[in-house]
Write a protein that holds these residues in place. Structure first.
Motif, mmCIF file in Angstrom:
data_model
loop_
_atom_site.group_PDB
_atom_site.id
_atom_site.type_symbol
_atom_site.label_atom_id
_atom_site.label_comp_id
_atom_site.label_asym_id
_atom_site.label_seq_id
_atom_site.Cartn_x
_atom_site.Cartn_y
_atom_site.Cartn_z
ATOM 1 N N PHE A 91 3.950 -10.485 -30.296
ATOM 2 C CA PHE A 91 3.081 -9.304 -30.338
ATOM 3 C C PHE A 91 2.316 -9.204 -29.023
ATOM 4 O O PHE A 91 1.576 -10.119 -28.666
ATOM 5 N N THR A 92 2.528 -8.104 -28.307
ATOM 6 C CA THR A 92 1.778 -7.855 -27.080
ATOM 7 C C THR A 92 0.849 -6.670 -27.323
ATOM 8 O O THR A 92 1.145 -5.802 -28.136
ATOM 9 N N SER A 93 -0.252 -6.650 -26.624
ATOM 10 C CA SER A 93 -1.250 -5.602 -26.880
ATOM 11 C C SER A 93 -1.842 -5.017 -25.611
ATOM 12 O O SER A 93 -3.042 -5.038 -25.396
ATOM 13 N N PHE A 115 1.592 -14.600 -30.017
ATOM 14 C CA PHE A 115 0.745 -13.533 -29.501
ATOM 15 C C PHE A 115 0.634 -13.654 -27.991
ATOM 16 O O PHE A 115 0.681 -14.764 -27.458
ATOM 17 N N ASP A 116 0.442 -12.530 -27.317
ATOM 18 C CA ASP A 116 0.226 -12.601 -25.874
ATOM 19 C C ASP A 116 -1.074 -13.328 -25.576
ATOM 20 O O ASP A 116 -1.160 -14.104 -24.642
ATOM 21 N N ASN A 117 -2.109 -13.110 -26.392
ATOM 22 C CA ASN A 117 -3.410 -13.724 -26.163
ATOM 23 C C ASN A 117 -4.138 -13.818 -27.504
ATOM 24 O O ASN A 117 -4.638 -12.807 -28.007
ATOM 25 N N THR A 118 -4.194 -15.000 -28.085
ATOM 26 C CA THR A 118 -4.790 -15.139 -29.422
ATOM 27 C C THR A 118 -6.275 -14.803 -29.433
ATOM 28 O O THR A 118 -6.785 -14.261 -30.412
ATOM 29 N N LYS A 119 -6.979 -15.085 -28.337
ATOM 30 C CA LYS A 119 -8.418 -14.768 -28.297
ATOM 31 C C LYS A 119 -8.643 -13.260 -28.336
ATOM 32 O O LYS A 119 -9.589 -12.789 -28.973
ATOM 33 N N MET A 120 -7.789 -12.516 -27.678
ATOM 34 C CA MET A 120 -7.900 -11.067 -27.703
ATOM 35 C C MET A 120 -7.615 -10.545 -29.113
ATOM 36 O O MET A 120 -8.331 -9.681 -29.623
ATOM 37 N N HIS A 121 -6.600 -11.093 -29.769
ATOM 38 C CA HIS A 121 -6.279 -10.664 -31.134
ATOM 39 C C HIS A 121 -7.389 -11.066 -32.098
ATOM 40 O O HIS A 121 -7.681 -10.332 -33.049
ATOM 41 N N LYS A 122 -8.023 -12.190 -31.860
ATOM 42 C CA LYS A 122 -9.179 -12.596 -32.674
ATOM 43 C C LYS A 122 -10.290 -11.563 -32.523
ATOM 44 O O LYS A 122 -10.924 -11.167 -33.509
ATOM 45 N N ALA A 123 -10.533 -11.096 -31.303
ATOM 46 C CA ALA A 123 -11.558 -10.075 -31.065
ATOM 47 C C ALA A 123 -11.205 -8.779 -31.791
ATOM 48 O O ALA A 123 -12.084 -8.141 -32.389
ATOM 49 N N GLN A 155 -2.711 -19.855 -34.492
ATOM 50 C CA GLN A 155 -1.480 -19.185 -34.062
ATOM 51 C C GLN A 155 -1.155 -19.570 -32.619
ATOM 52 O O GLN A 155 -1.995 -20.088 -31.889
ATOM 53 N N THR A 156 0.056 -19.296 -32.198
ATOM 54 C CA THR A 156 0.554 -19.665 -30.872
ATOM 55 C C THR A 156 0.500 -18.469 -29.933
ATOM 56 O O THR A 156 0.822 -17.355 -30.331
ATOM 57 N N SER A 157 0.121 -18.735 -28.683
ATOM 58 C CA SER A 157 0.135 -17.690 -27.657
ATOM 59 C C SER A 157 1.234 -18.002 -26.642
ATOM 60 O O SER A 157 1.745 -19.129 -26.580
ATOM 61 N N LEU A 158 1.577 -17.003 -25.844
ATOM 62 C CA LEU A 158 2.555 -17.230 -24.775
ATOM 63 C C LEU A 158 2.084 -18.341 -23.845
ATOM 64 O O LEU A 158 2.875 -19.183 -23.425
ATOM 65 N N GLY A 159 0.780 -18.356 -23.550
ATOM 66 C CA GLY A 159 0.217 -19.407 -22.692
ATOM 67 C C GLY A 159 0.384 -20.786 -23.291
ATOM 68 O O GLY A 159 0.641 -21.759 -22.573
ATOM 69 N N ASP A 160 0.243 -20.887 -24.620
ATOM 70 C CA ASP A 160 0.442 -22.175 -25.294
ATOM 71 C C ASP A 160 1.865 -22.684 -25.063
ATOM 72 O O ASP A 160 2.074 -23.875 -24.809
ATOM 73 N N ILE A 161 2.829 -21.784 -25.148
ATOM 74 C CA ILE A 161 4.235 -22.176 -24.977
ATOM 75 C C ILE A 161 4.512 -22.577 -23.534
ATOM 76 O O ILE A 161 5.232 -23.544 -23.278
ATOM 77 N N VAL A 162 3.897 -21.857 -22.588
ATOM 78 C CA VAL A 162 4.064 -22.217 -21.179
ATOM 79 C C VAL A 162 3.484 -23.609 -20.923
ATOM 80 O O VAL A 162 4.083 -24.437 -20.228
#
Length: 170
Positions: free
Chosen positions: A133-135, A62-70, A109-116
């Protein structure tokens, strides 16, 4: 990267290493599991229907897991229920799979930031398939807008706009 023009969706997707599905939001495009080869990267910024087998056997980012959680939390407040509300989201199929406990919860789940921050979370095997998944994060829109601007400037396209004659604050 070399791009080619395809006659149809299947030709565009099959045998591709990187697929960016920038499609109309009017109707979701369906991409069957068997079209997505081993080692491929699928980037979604709009809704695409995917086979459950693909989602359950691919690395989801995910681009941002916290945003997807929201987003998921908001869906739980929907009078029609979360599963119905998920249908309106780009990652709705994944939210549903998490809700039904077919996939780990969003917090795992993994975010792009996690991979960076930890490259071991990225590709470790050339056959791994990834779906991102980007949003519509503003930073993505700004980055893409700047890329388009740079390309237009190189090609001497567009119209320069004067937004003000002098700075408002000086």
């Amino acid at each position: 990267l070399k791009g080619t023009i395809a006659k149809n969706l299947e030709e565009a997707v099959c045998d591709s290493d990187v697929i960016v599905a920038s499609v109309s939001a009017a109707k979701a495009v369906y991409i069957p599991d068997q079209w997505l080869k081993q080692g491929s990267l699928l980037i979604l910024n709009n809704e695409v229907q995917l086979d459950e087998s693909y989602l359950l056997n691919s690395n989801i980012v995910f681009d941002n897991t916290k945003m997807h959680k929201a987003y998921m939390d908001d869906c739980h407040m929907n009078p029609s229920g979360a599963l119905e509300a998920y249908k309106k989201y780009i990652a709705g199929q994944v939210y549903t799979a998490m809700e039904l406990k077919k996939l780990p919860p969003i917090e795992q789940q993994t975010s792009l930031g996690d991979i960076v921050a930890d490259s071991s979370l990225g590709r470790s095997d050339e056959n791994q398939r990834f779906v991102v998944f980007t949003s519509s994060m503003a930073v993505e829109d700004i980055a893409w807008g700047y890329t388009v601007y740079e390309q237009a400037a190189k090609m001497n396209l567009g119209t320069k706009l004067v937004l003000w004659d002098e700075p408002h604050w000086s």
